[in-house]
Enzyme design. Structure first.
Site, PDB file in Angstrom:
ATOM      1  N   LYS A 176       0.842  -1.197   0.000  1.00 35.05           N
ATOM      2  CA  LYS A 176       0.000   0.000   0.000  1.00 35.05           C
ATOM      3  C   LYS A 176       0.876   1.244   0.000  1.00 35.05           C
ATOM      4  O   LYS A 176       1.759   1.393   0.843  1.00 35.05           O
ATOM      5  CB  LYS A 176      -0.927  -0.019   1.222  1.00 35.05           C
ATOM      6  CG  LYS A 176      -1.831  -1.246   1.266  1.00 35.05           C
ATOM      7  CD  LYS A 176      -2.643  -1.318   2.541  1.00 35.05           C
ATOM      8  CE  LYS A 176      -1.754  -1.530   3.756  1.00 35.05           C
ATOM      9  NZ  LYS A 176      -2.528  -1.741   4.985  1.00 35.05           N
ATOM     10  N   THR A 208      -8.143   9.400   8.828  1.00 32.64           N
ATOM     11  CA  THR A 208      -7.663   8.173   8.174  1.00 32.64           C
ATOM     12  C   THR A 208      -7.308   7.095   9.188  1.00 32.64           C
ATOM     13  O   THR A 208      -6.583   6.150   8.863  1.00 32.64           O
ATOM     14  CB  THR A 208      -6.423   8.492   7.318  1.00 32.64           C
ATOM     15  OG1 THR A 208      -5.413   9.102   8.149  1.00 32.64           O
ATOM     16  CG2 THR A 208      -6.767   9.422   6.171  1.00 32.64           C
ATOM     17  N   GLY A 210      -7.401   3.841  11.058  1.00 27.53           N
ATOM     18  CA  GLY A 210      -7.969   2.517  10.820  1.00 27.53           C
ATOM     19  C   GLY A 210      -8.103   2.139   9.360  1.00 27.53           C
ATOM     20  O   GLY A 210      -8.786   1.157   9.041  1.00 27.53           O
ATOM     21  N   THR A 211      -7.451   2.866   8.461  1.00 27.69           N
ATOM     22  CA  THR A 211      -7.591   2.537   7.040  1.00 27.69           C
ATOM     23  C   THR A 211      -7.027   1.152   6.720  1.00 27.69           C
ATOM     24  O   THR A 211      -7.620   0.409   5.943  1.00 27.69           O
ATOM     25  CB  THR A 211      -6.887   3.592   6.169  1.00 27.69           C
ATOM     26  OG1 THR A 211      -5.551   3.801   6.654  1.00 27.69           O
ATOM     27  CG2 THR A 211      -7.636   4.915   6.197  1.00 27.69           C
ATOM     28  N   GLY A 212      -5.880   0.803   7.317  1.00 31.26           N
ATOM     29  CA  GLY A 212      -5.290  -0.507   7.040  1.00 31.26           C
ATOM     30  C   GLY A 212      -6.134  -1.647   7.559  1.00 31.26           C
ATOM     31  O   GLY A 212      -6.332  -2.655   6.866  1.00 31.26           O
ATOM     32  N   CYS A 213      -6.641  -1.491   8.778  1.00 31.24           N
ATOM     33  CA  CYS A 213      -7.526  -2.514   9.359  1.00 31.24           C
ATOM     34  C   CYS A 213      -8.770  -2.695   8.488  1.00 31.24           C
ATOM     35  O   CYS A 213      -9.191  -3.824   8.195  1.00 31.24           O
ATOM     36  CB  CYS A 213      -7.959  -2.105  10.763  1.00 31.24           C
ATOM     37  SG  CYS A 213      -6.632  -1.740  11.916  1.00 31.24           S
TER      38      CYS A 213
END
Length: 273
Positions: A176, A208, A210-213
């Protein structure tokens, strides 16, 4: 239609923006059934992480055993794991009870505010015990750099990094690129047969958290529903972009997303019909 059962092994976020809370919201919004094995409790809000209490590995293993032996799972997603003992417990439980279930590994290492969420000596365990089992590994650039030990300065380097990370045993890797500068965003999916680059426009926002979770849980949900990996990633990115775009604006720091936007749109549509 039978709900896709998604088991999430990750830490709790008291602010609700990331971790288990974001995972449950995402899976539910996308029509899945969320189950959990909590690996740690955190005291945090949008300004940072102020305390972490790890869950004992035996209790992590017990949560997984009880869920998998009774309810089963169509996909598993891991997030914050904390230390090498927790990683070993999760790997053992998966090998015993879900050896063929798709696994999305989000190698959470550092919180948005900079707090370390994975012990330094646990990186080796992640690389040897869990990543080789992964259907998909989803590192951001700092995580990919930590796993590989060298910088990743551009999109070409992201592609090379994905190939290198696949060498650890993961079937596919999604590198990412949100940490790269510029108005354009790039995510690079490196699979067994091809490389695919997803491109988009950066949304100017501080919300932004928690975008990865969220992205990893969305991918896991779509995989659990039987979609192919490329489609799962594309759909998950679309869901995430809208969750960022419609973020509620809460908090003084890195604010949470709007995980329920799909539910709200469906409800609004029914009211108008």
């Amino acid at each position: 239609m039978t709900l896709a059962r998604i088991l999430i092994c990750a830490g709790s976020d008291s602010g609700g923006g990331a971790g288990i809370q974001a995972d449950i919201k995402t899976v539910t919004a996308l029509g899945g059934y969320a189950m959990t094995a909590i690996t740690a409790l955190t005291a945090q809000n949008t300004t940072g992480v102020y305390g972490v209490v790890p869950v004992a590995p035996d209790f992590i293993r017990l949560q997984m055993r009880l869920v998998l032996s009774d309810l089963g799972a169509d996909a598993v997603k891991t997030g914050m794991l904390g230390d090498a003992d927790a990683i070993a417990a999760i790997a053992e439980a998966l090998a015993e009870l879900a050896p063929d279930v798709p696994l999305v590994v989000d190698p959470v290492m550092i919180a948005k505010g900079g707090t370390a969420l994975l012990a330094q000596d646990a990186v080796g365990a992640l690389k040897t015990l869990l990543i080789p089992r992964a259907t998909l590994l989803t590192p951001n650039l700092p995580e990919a750099e930590a796993l590989l030990g060298h910088p990743i300065p551009d999109v070409a380097a992201m592609q090379a990094a994905g190939i290198e990370l696949r060498g650890l045993g993961a079937r596919a890797v999604l590198v990412k690129g949100g940490h790269l500068p510029g108005d354009r965003l790039y995510d690079v999916l490196v699979g067994p047969d091809r490389v695919e680059i997803f491109e988009g426009t950066r949304i100017a926002t501080r919300h932004t958290h928690g975008t990865g979770c969220t992205l990893a849980s969305a991918i896991a949900t779509y995989l659990g529903q039987g979609r192919q990996l490329s489609e799962a990633v594309a759909r998950a990115r679309t869901y995430l972009i809208e969750a960022i775009r419609t973020a509620p604006g809460f908090g003084q720091g890195h604010g949470p997303l709007n995980h329920g936007h799909t539910v709200r749109m469906a409800y609004t549509s029914r009211l108008k019909s």
